[in-house]
Design an enzyme around this catalytic site. Sequence first.
Site, PDB file in Angstrom:
ATOM      1  N   SER A 108       0.822  -1.212   0.000  1.00  0.00           N
ATOM      2  CA  SER A 108       0.000   0.000   0.000  1.00  0.00           C
ATOM      3  C   SER A 108       0.856   1.262   0.000  1.00  0.00           C
ATOM      4  O   SER A 108       2.000   1.245   0.433  1.00  0.00           O
ATOM      5  CB  SER A 108      -0.912   0.018   1.229  1.00  0.00           C
ATOM      6  OG  SER A 108      -1.588  -1.206   1.370  1.00  0.00           O
ATOM      7  N   LYS A 109       0.259   2.366  -0.451  1.00  0.00           N
ATOM      8  CA  LYS A 109       0.923   3.669  -0.415  1.00  0.00           C
ATOM      9  C   LYS A 109       1.248   4.043   1.022  1.00  0.00           C
ATOM     10  O   LYS A 109       0.414   3.826   1.911  1.00  0.00           O
ATOM     11  CB  LYS A 109      -0.058   4.765  -0.881  1.00  0.00           C
ATOM     12  CG  LYS A 109      -0.274   4.887  -2.327  1.00  0.00           C
ATOM     13  CD  LYS A 109      -1.249   6.051  -2.484  1.00  0.00           C
ATOM     14  CE  LYS A 109      -1.605   6.257  -3.929  1.00  0.00           C
ATOM     15  NZ  LYS A 109      -2.272   7.529  -4.136  1.00  0.00           N
TER      16      LYS A 109
END
Length: 261
Positions: A108-109
């Site tokens: 994920s970011k």
Amino acid sequence: MQRPRFPAQLPEAKNRASVAKPQQSTGPAPAKPRSSLAASGSLPAGLGLDSPALRSRMLQKLVAQGVSDPQVMAAMAAVERHRFVDTALVNQAYEDTSLPIGWGQTISKPNVVARMLELLRQAAAGKMGRVLEIGTGCGYQAAVLSHLASEVYSIERIRGLHKRARDNLRALRLPNVHLLFGDGMLGFAPGAPYAAIIAAAGGDAIPQAWIDQLAIGGRIVAPMSAGGAKQALVVIDKSAQGIRQSVLEPVQFVPLKSGLA
Ligand code: SAH
């Protein structure tokens, strides 16, 4: 309250989670880290990366994006994201972007990780107790969580990724991280009740097992389908009176799938 014993001796039955402690390999000698990066703890010459400087830039960006919890910032500062991505992607390790980790999945970011951890921590005063993470992936978020919770149980349904996370985390020696191979839709009952549950994959609904395994006063933060291909971040708080669900901003996560792969 029942505490699981570790190392747990669970058979690797279908749909039953098995536990692997990253720092205690029962097999042959610990596998060599995948890249010289992990082995040396520094970056190979020629990549032109200064990891601490890039990480502090990443943190500055998080602050600019509204992340304000100092504990979350400290945990994000403590974990070297470049250790979790392929050497070919190391240049992007501190960008605010999701990155492929194999098997069609993504890490994920950073700002999504920080946002979810902030939400998770809002329900807890101080350090969180036992936390269940659904979707270990490459193990990055589990490593960040290890700084915020007393125990982290992280479950992954893809065997190859479970092993990869184990390799990634072994060098970090995080005794409070317990990696599980299993179907996270069933939660992980031996570790329940959890102070918090966080999911990195989104389904149509929050599985009842997660709600059942959540402690009173605990919180779930997870992506969930918001109709069609859309997803939203959902927060569920459990009290003695029942559960309260809040739907927050739109997000984009890989799908939550049942069974093992
Ligand atoms: N937190 C991870 C993100 C991984 S992406 C990281 O830091 O890298 C989400 C992961 O959820 C994928 O690896 C996917 O295989 C896993 N996943 C999807 N459904 C699952 C399920 N039912 N049980 C366990 N893991 C699941």
